[in-house]
Design a protein around this motif. Structure first.
Motif, mmCIF file in Angstrom:
data_model
loop_
_atom_site.group_PDB
_atom_site.id
_atom_site.type_symbol
_atom_site.label_atom_id
_atom_site.label_comp_id
_atom_site.label_asym_id
_atom_site.label_seq_id
_atom_site.Cartn_x
_atom_site.Cartn_y
_atom_site.Cartn_z
ATOM 1 N N PRO C 75 0.458 2.356 -4.030
ATOM 2 C CA PRO C 75 0.758 3.406 -3.554
ATOM 3 C C PRO C 75 1.253 4.431 -4.174
ATOM 4 O O PRO C 75 1.717 4.330 -5.341
ATOM 5 N N LEU C 83 -0.592 -1.487 -2.328
ATOM 6 C CA LEU C 83 -0.330 -1.152 -0.840
ATOM 7 C C LEU C 83 -0.170 -2.277 0.091
ATOM 8 O O LEU C 83 0.891 -2.157 0.785
ATOM 9 N N GLN C 259 -4.324 6.326 2.457
ATOM 10 C CA GLN C 259 -3.135 5.206 2.538
ATOM 11 C C GLN C 259 -2.648 5.475 3.936
ATOM 12 O O GLN C 259 -2.232 4.359 4.601
#
Lengths: 273, 263, 294
Positions: C75, C83, C259
């Protein structure tokens, strides 16, 4: 020969029927309210609750009064977003429910997905909505409120539309009534109580959705941002005043739907909450 | 003229599943009052629904009022009354009776007149504005009957309409039904569990047995018309009740024999 | 149709294999259809440069496969791991808060429902406030709850659990109340004929009758507790939960939008997981056909 047995009289007084219950029934709630307010006002003397966290009702009241125009204006703005989202979300929910009731095959296949979708925390979606429609626009808040309203209304309306007794459908078939007629005369009236229950839930959710969406980026004159900014300057009394305004609008919305329910469902012997 | 002609009617539910009725042959003439009686599962309700084109037979032919059962339904040649009155909560008595007339596109004036006529017929004249939940069970059934007759169908199908009512109300409604039958001149097919009721009301009683559902006997009831409360005390009445009861027992015995044979 | 059809037992096994296969196929089909709709909508809107309801580009509507891929990359917020590892840790943290909140809220809701069912007077006095309590915007009250509980040395995550409980108790209260009153009148009369004391009637009749209603509410509450936990984390400065991740990746949105979308997927999975747990519990406890309503 035909003296009737066991007939209930028509209820007297149109106002009584409108309000749904006699005014006398509200007295216990009023008593509780008064007791709570008085207790709250005096509680700081007995309990060690920090004043700045939970100010006295009188302090909140005077703060509200001082800022009433700003607060009410902000509340009204947020309320508009909530109503907009409510209208779109509930409207779509009802339409989809009608479609799923008409084409049951699709509904049955899709039901588990609808239930799963209902379990998803829409709140997590709020920042994305802001990215779509722009931070300061009303549209993102309306969108979140709409999504929150959609599922309860859709699921409950569908349930109502499909809870018709099989014999009722046989009766309609004996009249050679078409699908449209069956919907109009049987399914929709049966679904109305279910729909209104869901609409009452949705009215509260819409307000909450609008405020949460505002948290992620709202214009400076709506309630969510207002309350947030009060926190940032530790003006807790002002924050509380804002919270109570949000509350008031939410309750008013809920009661308005309740009133509409009583008007539409006049034929019910007792409208249940 | 025959109002209902059934030839070789059978019905199976599910693939290779239970046989509800088998090989039913029956003819019902105009103005007859025919009762279908038998134990649970003998298919009497199924047969009634086949006549009304609410269930399709697996084989055989059903001719109603000179047409196929489907045509008869589409052209609204019959009215149906269920054990549950199936009234709509959101309509008052007047509107409930008017329902089939609205569907048939009658004008408001014509509807109003006919509904009033019907309410007089079932003696509920003062209750037009009442809602179903305000009426007793017997009164709700009377509304249901009024609704079924409102468009003057030649045939009336009734599925244990008085089953949920107490004995006294039942006997009273039996008399009323006979009066209505006479006045309207319709043909009635009546499903019931009660031997006394079947004998009291009918011109013929069709006795059915189960597994598979079939007709074991058709017993003509020659009791004088019009029938009154006194009819129930006649010796001939008791004789006929006994005859029907014996036919039912015979059916049950045949049942049991068949079940034992197949294990 | 008033069919009395009963499936003969022998045929059931073959049928159920077919049905399971059909359901799996449908699941794949739905996913494929969703993916197709997404990419199709995206392609069309970009091609036509339409801006209603919102402009479509790689920021507002990233490719779905990019979102999936983002889960397996590190991330933007730093830590070397993938992530998905980070998000799963956060999800577990939030799940803990939600679970405690759910247990708390459900118990309080149940008790409140039982207490209110005993007296119409109490109902008339308290119920309006129970309903009104849900109009208080929990997001706005959350900081106060966290600060207050912090001042009496309560861990921040527990404050979030309290907030989750707040969203949980209401449906349980309402449905417990409804369910307790839904006992069959004749069953109640039977109890009276046994001169059963009130408490016995409560435990042996009313509560079992109320179980379908209560579980129906628990299904709603399960998801509500997750929502409450996330909302509670937002203004509380708690970093380890999903709420914290949402705030972080909201800030990084212009840099890498995938994300935040990936976080949403994990959050959705958490909500659905809670729901499934309750549905399973219901099937075990209530040996009747459950009400098929969300």
């Amino acid at each position: 020969m035909s003296t009737p047995v066991a007939v209930q009289p028509l209820p007297r007084g149109r106002v009584a029927r409108l309000v749904g219950r006699r005014l006398r029934d509200w007295i216990p709630a009023l008593v509780v309210l008064v007791v709570v307010l008085v207790g709250w006002q005096e509680a700081y003397r007995v309990l060690a609750i920090k004043q700045f966290l939970l100010p006295k009702p009188s302090a909140i009241g005077s703060t509200f009064w001082d800022n009433r125009s700003e607060l009410l204006h902000a509340g009204w703005l947020t309320f508009q977003e909530a109503v907009g989202g409510f209208a779109i979300g509930s409207g779509l929910g009802i339409l989809v429910a009608l479609a799923l009731a008409r084409w049951r095959f699709v509904g049955r296949a899709m039901m588990p997905y609808a239930i799963a979708a209902n379990a998803v925390p829409i709140i997590a979606f709020a920042p994305i909505a802001n990215a779509w429609f722009g931070d300061f626009s009303k549209a993102s808040k309306i969108a979140i409120a709409a999504v929150l309203c959609f599922f309860p209304v859709m699921v409950n309306t569908l349930r109502g539309l499909t809870s018709v007794k099989p014999q009722s459908l046989e009766l309609m078939r004996s009249y050679a009534a078409g699908e449209v007629e069956i919907f109009r005369r049987v399914r929709i009236p049966t679904a109305l109580p279910f729909m209104f229950t869901a609409l009452k839930v949705a009215s509260v959710l819409a307000m909450i959705g609008a405020i949460v969406a505002e948290y992620f980026g709202g214009s400076f004159s709506d309630l969510g941002t207002l309350i947030r900014s009060q926190y940032q300057v530790f003006a807790y009394e002002d924050a509380w005043a804002g919270i109570l305004v949000a509350c008031a609008f939410g309750i008013a919305f809920y009661l308005a739907i309740g009133l509409l329910e009583r008007l539409v469902l006049r034929w019910q012997p007792s409208t249940s909450e | 003229m025959s109002v209902v002609v059934l030839e070789g009617i059978s019905k199976q539910f599910g693939r290779g599943g239970t046989t509800a009725v088998q090989g039913i042959d029956l003819e019902i003439d105009e103005r007859e009052f025919v009762s279908l009686i038998g134990p649970s599962g003998c298919g009497k309700s199924t047969l009634l629904r086949i006549i009304g084109d609410l269930i399709e037979p697996s084989s055989g032919k059903a001719v109603v009022n000179g047409k196929t059962a489907r045509q008869a339904r589409v052209q609204r040649d019959y009215g149906i009354v269920f054990q549950d009155a199936v009234l709509y909560d959101w309509r008052n008595v007047t509107k409930n009776i008017a329902l089939p007339l609205e569907l048939a596109g009658w004008s408001r004036k014509r509807r109003q007149d006919r509904v009033r006529e019907m309410m007089e017929l079932v003696e509920l004249g003062d209750f037009g504005s009442h809602y179903p939940w305000q009426l007793s069970g017997g009164m709700q059934q009377r509304v249901s009957i009024a609704r079924a007759l409102s468009f003057d169908p030649p045939l009336l199908l009734m599925d244990e309409p008085f089953g949920a009512l107490d004995e006294m109300t039942r006997e009273r409604l039996n008399l009323e039904l006979l009066r209505i039958w006479e006045q309207s001149g319709s043909t009635i097919v009546f499903v019931t569990h009660s031997i006394a009721e079947a004998v009291f009301l009918s011109t013929r009683v069709v006795v059915m047995s189960s597994r598979p559902g079939r007709i074991t006997d058709v017993i003509p009831i020659e009791l004088p018309q019009p029938r009154t409360a006194v009819t129930r005390e006649q010796p001939r009445f008791f004789e006929l009740v006994t005859r029907v009861r014996e036919a039912l027992h015979l059916g049950a015995e045949l049942d049991r024999a068949a079940a034992e044979a197949t294990g | 149709m008033s069919a009395i059809a009963v499936e003969p037992p022998g045929q059931r096994d073959v049928g159920s294999v077919w049905r399971a296969a059909a359901r799996a196929l449908l699941f794949v089909a739905v996913l494929a259809a969703f993916w197709g709709l997404w990419e199709g909508y995206r392609a069309l809107w970009i091609h036509e440069a339409w801006t209603w309801p919102f402009a479509v580009d790689s920021s507002t509507m990233p490719h779905l496969h990019d979102v999936i891929r983002a889960l397996f990359k590190p991330p933007s917020s730093g830590t070397g791991n993938k992530l998905i590892t980070l998000l799963l840790h956060s999800a577990v943290f939030t799940a803990k808060e939600a679970a405690v909140g759910f247990a708390l809220g459900a118990s309080v809701g149940f008790l409140l429902g039982v207490v209110l069912s005993q007296s119409r007077l109490l109902q008339r006095g308290i119920l309006p406030f129970v309903v009104a309590s849900q109009t208080i915007p929990i997001l706005a009250v959350a900081p106060i709850v966290v600060v207050y509980l912090g001042s009496i040395q309560v861990a921040a995550w527990f404050s979030v659990a309290v907030i989750a409980a707040y969203l949980t108790f209401f449906p349980v209260t309402i449905n417990t109340l409804r369910g307790l009153h839904a006992a069959d009148r004749r069953a109640l009369e039977l109890m009276r004929s046994y001169a059963a004391p009130r408490r016995t009637v409560l435990w042996k009749l009313r509560i079992p009758s109320a179980l379908p209603y209560i579980f129906s509410a628990l299904r709603v509450s399960a998801s509500a507790s997750v929502v409450g936990a996330i909302i509670g984390e937002l203004p509380s400065g708690i970093q380890q939960g999903l709420g914290g991740e949402i705030l972080v990746f909201h800030q990084y949105y212009s840099l890498d939008p995938t994300q935040l979308w990936a976080t949403n997927i994990i959050a959705a999975a958490l909500g659905i997981a809670f729901f499934i747990v309750i549905a399973i519990a219901e099937r075990l406890v209530v040996r009747r056909a459950p009400e098929n309503v969300a």
